[in-house]
Design an enzyme around this catalytic site. Structure first.
Site, short mmCIF file in Angstrom:
data_model
loop_
_atom_site.label_atom_id
_atom_site.label_comp_id
_atom_site.label_asym_id
_atom_site.label_seq_id
_atom_site.Cartn_x
_atom_site.Cartn_y
_atom_site.Cartn_z
N CYS A 1 30.53 22.81 8.66
CA CYS A 1 30.29 21.86 7.57
C CYS A 1 29.46 22.50 6.46
CB CYS A 1 29.62 20.60 8.08
SG CYS A 1 28.09 20.93 8.98
N HIS B 1 24.00 18.03 9.77
CA HIS B 1 25.35 18.05 9.21
C HIS B 1 25.24 18.20 7.70
CE1 HIS B 1 29.58 17.19 9.07
NE2 HIS B 1 29.44 16.05 8.42
#
Length: 364
Positions: free
Chosen positions: A32, A306
């Protein structure tokens, strides 16, 4: 996947920008950090256009050696030439190349998006410089073969300014003023992004002011003044001499805490405006910038979490979370400023900001 695409197309309806593509990127095990930066760069339109032009003018893919630049150009070309307007693409080749090139990104651990952006831009610059050097060598060899004189004027080697530099590079000037003789020593240095220290309940403008604030050098930190030929007390400050076309601001949200012996995430609320005025630059009294992308770190700590990105494209704001792409309201951008309290359930914080200069002299 199809549902997200059709949902986005429905949301935009007949306002869907002509020729634009909104594609999510598949995650290959904690990639990510890479996906969020790629989306921000894809919607950095001048960079994308020059990269696609480079790709179009490139040699036959079979002939050229694969590198990070060719893989990125291929990926951007793949997205922009899709028949569908929305969907998901797997940046497999690019991710493999990144891992092959840099062992830091080889594992499946959580990586830092800013480190990745830095690595990527510097790598692109290196590749372009090597290609330019090779082209010059070929040209001089051809000239020698044709009996032409290839003597360089004074042998001065000009630093190469690539299209990556033209987009992202700015110049800082480090000024030191001796408090005894008042002589000012200035040293210039280039930057591709600015890393700013942050404080609770602050703004980008105040962080930039702190960045350029005057610091006194005394006691053990005295400055060696060439004119006085001795160590003297001095005042030092860093100023932006030349602002870049694309201003990338990295908020230093990860701080090493001595007493903890590890890094801690600072969830401070730092307001980043949609329109930013750079007023402390040496050249161009005021440079005006518009925010077009934000890489957001989600999570409470530096070693896990994330990354997602917010992107402005054709006056619409979009939210990219790996494979998922959705439209968001402009007012939602402020929910990523950070938390005014130390412990908050909101852990989605703006980490890297991308601003584009609006002034005419930068556009040329």
């Amino acid at each position: 996947m199809g549902a997200t695409g059709s949902k986005l197309e429905k949301a935009l309806g007949d306002q869907f920008p002509e020729g634009e593509r909104y594609f999510g990127l598949e995650n290959f095990g904690n990639t990510c950090y890479c996906n969020s930066v790629l989306q921000a760069l894809y919607f950095c339109v001048p960079f994308r256009e020059q990269l696609l032009e480079y790709y179009a003018n490139g040699k036959n893919p079979g002939e050229s050696e694969e590198n990070l630049l060719t893989c990125l150009a291929e990926l951007f070309s793949q997205i922009s030439s899709q028949k569908k307007k929305t969907g998901v693409i797997a940046p497999k080749r690019f991710v493999q190349r990144v891992r092959k090139q840099n062992e830091l990104f080889r594992g499946y651990m959580h990586q830092d998006a800013h480190e990745f952006l830095n690595f990527l831009l510097n790598e692109l610059v290196d590749i372009l410089e090597k290609e330019s050097q090779a082209a010059k060598c070929r040209l001089s060899q051809e000239k020698i073969a044709n009996g032409q004189n290839t003597a360089q004027a004074n042998g001065v080697k000009e630093p190469l300014v690539t299209w990556v530099h033209k987009n992202f590079q700015g110049i800082l000037t480090n000024e030191t003023r001796c408090l005894r003789c008042e002589t000012v020593t200035a040293r210039d240095e280039t930057f591709l992004d600015l890393s700013l220290d942050i404080e609770q309940n602050s703004s980008i403008t105040s962080c930039l002011k702190n960045f350029s604030s005057t610091e006194t050098l005394n006691a053990e930190d005295k400055f060696f003044c060439d004119k006085c030929c001795s160590l003297q007390e001095a005042q030092k400050r860093m100023k932006i001499k030349k602002a870049p076309q694309i201003l990338v601001i990295h908020l230093k949200r990860f701080k090493y805490m001595e007493q903890l012996g590890r890094y801690k995430k600072l969830s401070y609320r730092v307001v980043f405006p949609l329109e930013l005025k750079l007023s402390n630059t040496v050249e161009n009294a005021d440079s005006e910038y518009s925010l077009f992308a934000v890489v957001v770190h989600v999570g409470s700590g530096p070693n896990h979490g994330h990354y997602v990105s917010l992107v402005k494209s054709h006056n619409h704001w979009l939210f990219f979370d790996d494979e998922n792409v959705e439209m968001i309201d402009e007012s939602a951008v402020q929910t990523f400023f950070g938390s005014a309290q130390e412990y908050s359930s909101n852990t989605d914080h703006g980490y890297i900001l991308f601003y584009e200069c609006l002034s005419a002299d930068h556009k040329s």
